[in-house]
Scaffold this active site. Structure first.
Site, short mmCIF file in Angstrom:
data_model
loop_
_atom_site.label_atom_id
_atom_site.label_comp_id
_atom_site.label_asym_id
_atom_site.label_seq_id
_atom_site.Cartn_x
_atom_site.Cartn_y
_atom_site.Cartn_z
N GLU A 122 0.85 -1.21 0.00
CA GLU A 122 0.00 0.00 0.00
C GLU A 122 0.89 1.26 0.00
O GLU A 122 0.57 2.27 0.62
CB GLU A 122 -0.94 0.03 1.22
CG GLU A 122 -1.74 -1.24 1.42
CD GLU A 122 -3.06 -1.29 0.66
OE1 GLU A 122 -3.55 -0.23 0.22
OE2 GLU A 122 -3.60 -2.40 0.50
C1 LIG Z 1 2.87 -9.78 0.28
C2 LIG Z 1 2.71 -8.70 -0.71
C3 LIG Z 1 1.46 -8.41 -1.21
C4 LIG Z 1 1.30 -7.40 -2.16
N1 LIG Z 1 0.06 -7.20 -2.68
C5 LIG Z 1 -0.07 -6.35 -3.76
C6 LIG Z 1 -1.30 -6.24 -4.44
O1 LIG Z 1 -2.30 -6.88 -4.07
N2 LIG Z 1 -1.37 -5.46 -5.53
C7 LIG Z 1 -0.29 -4.75 -5.96
O2 LIG Z 1 -0.42 -4.04 -6.94
N3 LIG Z 1 0.89 -4.80 -5.31
C8 LIG Z 1 1.03 -5.60 -4.22
N4 LIG Z 1 2.25 -5.70 -3.60
C9 LIG Z 1 3.37 -4.92 -4.08
C10 LIG Z 1 3.77 -3.78 -3.15
O3 LIG Z 1 2.82 -2.77 -3.19
C11 LIG Z 1 5.18 -3.32 -3.55
O4 LIG Z 1 6.05 -4.35 -3.16
C12 LIG Z 1 5.54 -2.02 -2.90
O5 LIG Z 1 4.80 -0.98 -3.45
C13 LIG Z 1 7.03 -1.73 -3.02
O6 LIG Z 1 7.48 -1.89 -4.32
P1 LIG Z 1 8.80 -2.70 -4.63
O7 LIG Z 1 8.68 -3.99 -3.95
O8 LIG Z 1 9.00 -2.70 -6.08
O9 LIG Z 1 9.93 -1.86 -3.94
P2 LIG Z 1 10.84 -0.73 -4.60
O10 LIG Z 1 9.94 0.24 -5.23
O11 LIG Z 1 11.87 -1.37 -5.42
O12 LIG Z 1 11.46 -0.09 -3.35
C14 LIG Z 1 12.64 -0.58 -2.70
C15 LIG Z 1 12.97 0.32 -1.54
O13 LIG Z 1 13.29 1.62 -2.02
C16 LIG Z 1 12.46 2.58 -1.45
N5 LIG Z 1 12.15 3.61 -2.44
C17 LIG Z 1 11.65 3.45 -3.67
N6 LIG Z 1 11.46 4.63 -4.26
C18 LIG Z 1 11.86 5.56 -3.38
C19 LIG Z 1 11.94 6.96 -3.40
N7 LIG Z 1 11.52 7.69 -4.43
N8 LIG Z 1 12.42 7.60 -2.32
C20 LIG Z 1 12.82 6.89 -1.25
N9 LIG Z 1 12.78 5.59 -1.17
C21 LIG Z 1 12.32 4.92 -2.23
C22 LIG Z 1 11.24 1.84 -1.02
O14 LIG Z 1 10.58 2.51 0.04
C23 LIG Z 1 11.83 0.53 -0.59
O15 LIG Z 1 12.30 0.66 0.72
C24 LIG Z 1 2.41 -6.66 -2.61
C25 LIG Z 1 3.66 -6.94 -2.07
C26 LIG Z 1 3.84 -7.94 -1.15
C27 LIG Z 1 5.21 -8.25 -0.66
#
Ligand SMILES: Cc1cc2nc3c(=O)[nH]c(=O)nc-3n(C[C@H](O)[C@H](O)[C@H](O)COP(=O)(O)OP(=O)(O)OC[C@H]3O[C@@H](n4cnc5c(N)ncnc54)[C@H](O)[C@@H]3O)c2cc1C
Ligand SMILES: Cc1cc2nc3c(=O)[nH]c(=O)nc-3n(C[C@H](O)[C@H](O)[C@H](O)COP(=O)(O)OP(=O)(O)OC[C@H]3O[C@@H](n4cnc5c(N)ncnc54)[C@H](O)[C@@H]3O)c2cc1C
Lengths: 325, 252, 595
Positions: free
Chosen positions: C405
């Site tokens: 989220e």
């Molecule tokens: C169990 C689970 C259920 C999920 N369910 C859903 C779902 O139902 N539908 C859906 O669409 N998604 C879902 N997700 C996806 C989830 O929303 C994403 O994993 C999340 O938004 C983070 O994206 P990412 O994993 O690509 O991390 P990244 O975007 O790669 O981020 C990596 C790290 O970098 C940080 N970061 C990234 N950009 C910035 C910035 N600009 N400034 C500072 N820090 C930054 C992040 O905070 C994080 O700490 C789910 C994930 C999990 C693990």
């Protein structure tokens, strides 16, 4: 007159009745302790009880062959009324509690229900009973001169014979109303084990023993080694593994043995309310968080499948070695 | 046909009991409809759902807070409620007179009530009401079926399970496993808001108490709570057997 | 039934107002304002959660999705899945307060809460808000009954936080009847049991658009379950879209406006996540108290030790403040919603208004839950570390909340960014407020009498917390101007300060609103606010040190110290009192329970 309603089955006086007589003697009210025997073909019951009381009233009637609370209550009330009984004692079994409520209404009397003590204080009966799922003791006082008391089984030590002549027997006339409930069938529980209420040691089993066979092997097996009575949880009774007569708890029996061994029982409050007065509580359960461990004196966190057979084996071995030496 | 279901509100079984000034302190505790009574409400609803034409009236005799329990019953599907309000602790025999009076006035044919009260542990109410009305009572029922005006079913007797038949009117006491009470649905909760709760005073029934309570005492027996690990079954068993012999004199 | 059937007493306020306005207790919605009917719904939900969710927890954790689906259908039958569904489609439309409340009460298991929220929240809301009548007619009844489970598919392997950068493409088929979707999605909650997916893709590689895609649509493949640290009983799978043919009728909302859908739904997802965090914290607190009360060490229950009592008091105060903040926000959203039929734009506006509150709730709530779980874990000692005890699961389950989220980093950026943007647009009187604080501190100590009442001291603490927040915002903008967003650490500190202010003020107003009937609330609020203010001062110092040096630094520190001046509350004594009540009750309570 203190009227004691005799509980009987298969032509024998129920054990709890001797406790009732003890309670009647301790109550501190004057008048003869009078046993009332209701039923059909109950001459033997009357003779058995006679040495323990001052007199015996017998209503030996065909219509009373089958226990019907409405009919029995009418009979008890009529006799109590005619004999001017001021205290009527019944066993607080389920059926006893049901008819005692009816007797109280009929006599416009107070009902002291399921009491563990009862005594006359300046003309008023004062009693103690457990309430709130047996977590508190309540003190209650009857506000009417005539009082119906149901006495918790297993609390009063059985009365001894008076030592005097056996109480005189009288046949009584009754206007017996017709029974309205038609009993169309009955599945009786067969049990030849030592009665729960009388046992020094109770081994009880819960769902954790797995199935009916597991119950037999583990719970009955251990009880046999210990000469103990067998108890069960509601879950076990509902599953049909054991008869209701063995159920311990809020809606089953209340027991107060010296040792209570709970095998695969979680310890729901409704179960605890039937056994929390036991002197020593032992629990065997694989879940260390099971509530039963909070109320036990000694507990083993382990599988009943391994712990109980080990116990059975050790007790049997000890018995053998003692027999051998 | 009119069915009455008598309900009470009691401390939730999971809550601990705290005694102060010889009364059980209910302040801040979770209070619920006595589960034993809930089975009665449920059964009345099921009898109707199986085709009987019936109005279901829930009756509560007790303090103002009983209204929550009455609301729950209405949300489950009962049609209306009667609340006889009193802060007095009324013993079951005296109470049965009030229930009988209501039953007469409402011309009820069936009365449900719990087999045992979860607070005062009394089993007397159902039988006493039946006696007042000169009705039969079926206590500790575990199965019920209404055929016309004949009620058939099974009940727990002392020494077995009894099958029975009885012609209405009758009192029925209920217990766990007769049924699984439903949860009220959200739409029914909203609907229940508009259902009638008739309030009456205890005084208007002119009851005379039969029993007075002198209060309660908590009984907390301290337990040793010596809990050991049973992974080594033989070792644990021998510890237990030794304890039974020494502390309890079993197998001495 | 409209929201009007459930009481609410929330004044129409604008989003972010907590920083610049002083509200009166009567102007916010609190859990104490829940109607009798809502309380009944809450009780049923909590009972269901205890009996049927916790009662089956092993099965749920073992991914017995048939069971989870059955539980969802059971909830559907009770009407618990149709709280947000309009009446016209057989729903209840009971509003955001009721919706949050149910999410809160169902939260006894991380796994099941995710299944539930992904369905009623991000799963169903896109359709409810943006669906055409035909789409709603077709899908809502199935979703409201729990017959079908919903899922929301935005994230991709290479686009998580950066969600605008998704690569999934949609192109109109030559016959104009279908959109052809190609790409992949990752981490999709409920995917393994869903009947309907809201999938976001870019039409012609640029127009961000939402599509309703039924399970079983040719070209849509649900990948294998992920092996997760926590929420193991929830389903999380990737999706593969290979020439997946989606009928044009299944475009949700407008082509090119899909990002509004995605983000608005996330706002609601965020407050729901917080509601579920509050519920989770309340559950774990109950577990901790009950275990601690029964666990004997040195001959005494461990709850008799001060360091254990402190953990219970901290958590209880966190739960109280968390409840206050969540219910206040949803109450405000309800109050901002127009009556009757609402257009997607109206809904969008009302929710967007409180985007900053939603983001704060998301990161504050998830971190609060993590604190709670960690503290209660400690009460369990070694037993907490083994699977037989519920806190082991809670510990693993809570972690995800800081990730999905919108990660907590992203939500912190949103929080401060939103505030700055609003101020720049002149929609939030931030600049005048900052100026006022500056003038005030420059003018020297004021003679304003401290507010009276049981919480007078706290009222002035919250007021000073706001001043600290405003002062720090001013100091940071002064230093970095439009470059502020490049200074993420400072942005993060400001977001944390905003969170402390929002949550403290919520606790204060809630306690004030029911001060007479609920002395426990007063204690909990005092405890929370005292500790929150301590954190506030630390943040201010850290921030000032990062934005100023030399004489400016010294001046700014003097100002911070002046604003921080107060007579500290003895939170040790207060904490013991709080814990005594919680232990007597055997759970979190706001009542006076003795035992
Ligand atoms: C169990 C689970 C259920 C999920 N369910 C859903 C779902 O139902 N539908 C859906 O669409 N998604 C879902 N997700 C996806 C989830 O929303 C994403 O994993 C999340 O938004 C983070 O994206 P990412 O994993 O690509 O991390 P990244 O975007 O790669 O981020 C990596 C790290 O970098 C940080 N970061 C990234 N950009 C910035 C910035 N600009 N400034 C500072 N820090 C930054 C992040 O905070 C994080 O700490 C789910 C994930 C999990 C693990
Ligand atoms: C109105 C009402 C009245 C009731 N009246 C009564 C009553 O009179 N008497 C009564 O008993 N109940 C009564 N109950 C039911 C009560 O609430 C419980 O449901 C019941 O006592 C549970 O029985 P149990 O302990 O056998 O089963 P469970 O609660 O299922 O517990 C089984 C236990 O066995 C353990 N276990 C499982 N496998 C193993 C193994 N291999 N080794 C060791 N341990 C194992 C488990 O950890 C668990 O703790 C009543 C309920 C209501 C609502």
């Amino acid at each position: 007159m203190i009227l004691v309603v005799v509980a009987h089955a298969d032509g024998r006086v129920g054990r709890s009745t001797f406790g009732l007589i003890a309670a009647a003697r301790q109550i501190g009210r004057s008048g003869p302790v009078t046993a009332l025997v209701l039923g059909s073909g109950v001459a033997g019951v009357a003779t058995e009880i006679a040495p323990y009381v001052d007199q015996v009233l017998v209503a030996d009637r065909e219509e009373l062959a089958q226990y019907d609370p409405q009919v029995w209550a009418a009979a008890v009330a009529q006799i109590a009324h005619e004999g001017e009984a001021d205290t009527i004692l019944l066993t607080a079994s389920r059926s006893g509690r049901e008819s005692s409520a009816r007797v109280a209404v009929k006599l416009d009397a107070a009902l002291l229900e399921d009491v563990v003590s009862v005594v006359d204080r300046q003309g008023a009966l004062v009693a103690e009973r457990y309430s709130c799922l047996a977590r508190v003791t309540e003190r209650i006082e009857a506000l009417s001169p005539v009082v119906v008391v149901s006495v918790k089984p297993g609390i009063f030590a059985a009365a001894e014979p008076t030592g005097a002549e056996p109480g005189e027997q009288y046949d009584v006339e009754l206007a017996v109303p017709p029974a309205r409930v038609r009993v169309t069938g009955k599945v009786r529980y067969a049990t030849d084990r030592i009665a729960l209420a009388d046992a020094d040691v109770v081994v009880s089993g819960g769902r954790g023993v797995g199935d009916a066979a597991g119950f037999e092997r583990l719970v009955v097996g251990l009880a046999d080694q210990l000469g103990a009575a067998v108890g069960a949880t509601r879950a076990v009774v509902d599953a049909g593994w054991r008869p209701y007569s063995e159920q311990v708890g809020q809606t089953g029996k209340t027991v107060q043995p010296k040792v209570y061994i709970a095998v695969g029982i979680s310890g729901a409050v409704q179960h605890l309310s039937g056994m929390n007065k036991s002197r020593l509580i032992v629990a065997i359960n694989k879940d260390s968080e099971a509530p039963i461990f909070r109320v036990c004196d000694f507990g083993i966190v382990g599988n009943v499948e391994s712990v109980v057979p080990a116990m059975i084996e050790q007790i049997a071995a000890a018995r053998l070695s003692r027999a051998g030496s | 046909m009119r069915i009455l279901a008598i309900i009470r509100q009691v401390l939730d079984a999971e809550e601990s009991v705290y005694v102060d000034n010889r009364t059980v302190d209910l302040k801040g505790r979770k209070l619920v409809m006595d589960t034993m009574d809930e089975y009665g409400v449920e059964e009345a609803l099921r009898i109707r759902e199986r085709g009987a034409e019936a109005e279901i009236v829930v009756v509560g005799i007790g303090p103002a807070r009983f209204e929550e329990a009455l609301r729950s019953a209405l949300s489950m599907g009962a049609d209306r409620a009667i609340h006889v309000e009193t802060d007095q602790e009324v013993d079951p025999i005296a109470l049965s007179g009030v229930v009988a009076a209501i039953a007469r006035k409402e011309e009820a044919q069936m009365i449900f009530c719990g087999g045992q009260q979860a607070d005062w542990d009394s089993q007397a109410l159902g039988a006493a009401v039946a006696e007042h009305l000169d009705w039969p009572a079926l206590t500790w029922t575990r199965k019920l079926e209404l055929k016309g005006t004949t009620l058939a079913g099974q009940r727990d007797a002392e020494d077995g399970v009894e099958s029975f038949e009885v012609d209405l009117p009758a009192v029925v006491t209920t217990q766990q496993d007769l049924n699984e009470p439903r949860y009220p649905t959200l739409p029914n909760i909203m609907k229940a808001k508009r259902k009638e709760i008739r309030r009456e005073t205890l005084e208007s029934f002119g009851v005379a108490l039969k029993v007075r309570s002198h209060g309660v005492e908590a009984q907390n027996r301290e337990r040793l709570r010596e809990v050991i690990d049973g992974r080594d079954a033989a070792a644990a068993a021998s510890q237990l057997v030794a304890m039974l012999r020494e502390k309890a004199g079993v197998m001495a | 039934m409209s929201t009007a059937t459930v009481s609410h007493s929330s004044r129409k306020v604008s989003g972010g107002a907590f920083l610049v306005e002083d509200l009166l207790p009567g102007e916010i919605f609190t859990p104490e304002d829940l109607s009798d009917e809502q309380k009944q719904m809450a009780e049923i939900t909590a009972d269901f959660a205890d009996k049927h969710v916790l009662g089956n927890i092993q099965e749920i954790e073992a991914k017995n999705f048939d069971l989870s689906r059955k539980l969802m259908r059971d909830l559907g039958e009770l009407g618990l899945l149709s709280v947000d569904v309009p009446e016209a489609y057989g729903g209840m439309e009971l509003g955001h307060v009721t919706s949050a409340m149910l999410t809160d009460k169902i939260a006894v298991s991380g796994s099941f809460s995710v299944t539930f929220s992904a369905h009623v929240g991000i799963g169903m809301l896109p359709l409810i808000w943006y669906g055409s009548p035909e789409q709603k007619q077709k899908y809502l009844p199935k979703l409201a009954s729990g017959e079908w489970i919903a899922a929301y598919a935005l994230s991709e392997a290479s686009a998580g936080s950066d969600a605008m950068n998704i690569h999934t493409r949609a192109a109109l088929s030559p016959d104009g009847k279908h959109y052809v979707l190609n790409g992949e999605k990752m981490w999709i909650s409920n995917a393994g049991m869903a009947g309907l997916f809201t999938i976001f893709a870019k039409v012609d590689g640029e127009k961000f658009t939402a599509f309703l895609v039924e399970a079983g649509t040719p070209g849509l493949t649900v990948g294998p379950e992920e092996h997760k640290l926590g929420i193991r009983g929830s389903s999380t799978c990737p999706l593969a879209l290979v020439d997946c043919l989606v009928p044009v009728e299944n475009v949700l909302g407008e082509i090119g406006k899909g990002h509004h859908i995605a983000f608005n739904v996330l706002d609601v997802g965020r407050y729901k996540l917080a509601a579920s965090a509050v519920g989770g914290a309340r559950t774990v607190l109950r577990d901790g108290i009950r275990y601690g009360r029964d666990r004997i060490a040195f001959g005494k229950p461990v709850t008799s030790f001060g360091l254990i009592q402190e953990k219970i008091a901290d958590t209880a105060a966190d739960v109280y403040a968390g409840e206050a903040a969540v219910y206040r926000t949803v109450g405000a959203i309800d109050a901002a919603m127009p009556e009757g039929e609402k257009s997607p734009q109206q809904i969008q506006r009302a929710i967007e208004e409180f985007a900053v509150e939603c983001s704060i709730l998301k990161f504050w709530g998830s971190e609060m839950l993590e604190r709670a779980v960690d503290k209660m874990f400690q009460i369990f000692g070694g037993y907490g570390f083994v699977e037989e005890f519920p806190v082991e699961r809670a510990y693993r389950d809570s972690r995800i909340n800081k990730i999905f989220e919108g990660t907590n980093e992203i939500n912190r950026l949103i929080t401060t960014g939103w505030m700055v943007k609003r101020a720049m647009q002149g929609r939030l009187a931030l600049l005048p407020a900052i100026k006022k604080v500056m003038d005030e501190v420059m003018a020297g100590p004021s003679l304003q009498a401290p507010p009276s009442g049981a919480l007078g001291a706290e009222r002035s603490l919250v007021r000073n917390a706001k001043k600290l927040g405003l002062f720090c915002s001013g100091a940071a903008s002064q230093r970095f101007g439009t470059e502020l967003s490049e200074q993420q650490e400072v942005v993060g500190m400001l977001a944390d300060m905003l969170a402390e202010i929002m949550v403290s003020e919520s606790a204060l107003l809630r306690a004030e609103k029911s001060a007479e009937q609920m002395p426990m609330g007063v204690r909990l609020a005092k405890y929370f606010i005292a500790n929150s203010f301590r954190r506030m001062v630390m943040l201010a110092e850290k921030l000032v040190a990062a934005v100023a040096e030399g004489d400016t630094l010294r001046t700014q520190m003097a100002i911070v110290r002046r604003l921080a001046k107060h007579e500290p509350v003895n939170t040790v004594a207060l904490g013991r009192e709080i814990t005594a009540t919680m232990v007597a009750a055997g759970r979190y309570t706001v009542e006076e329970v003795r035992g």
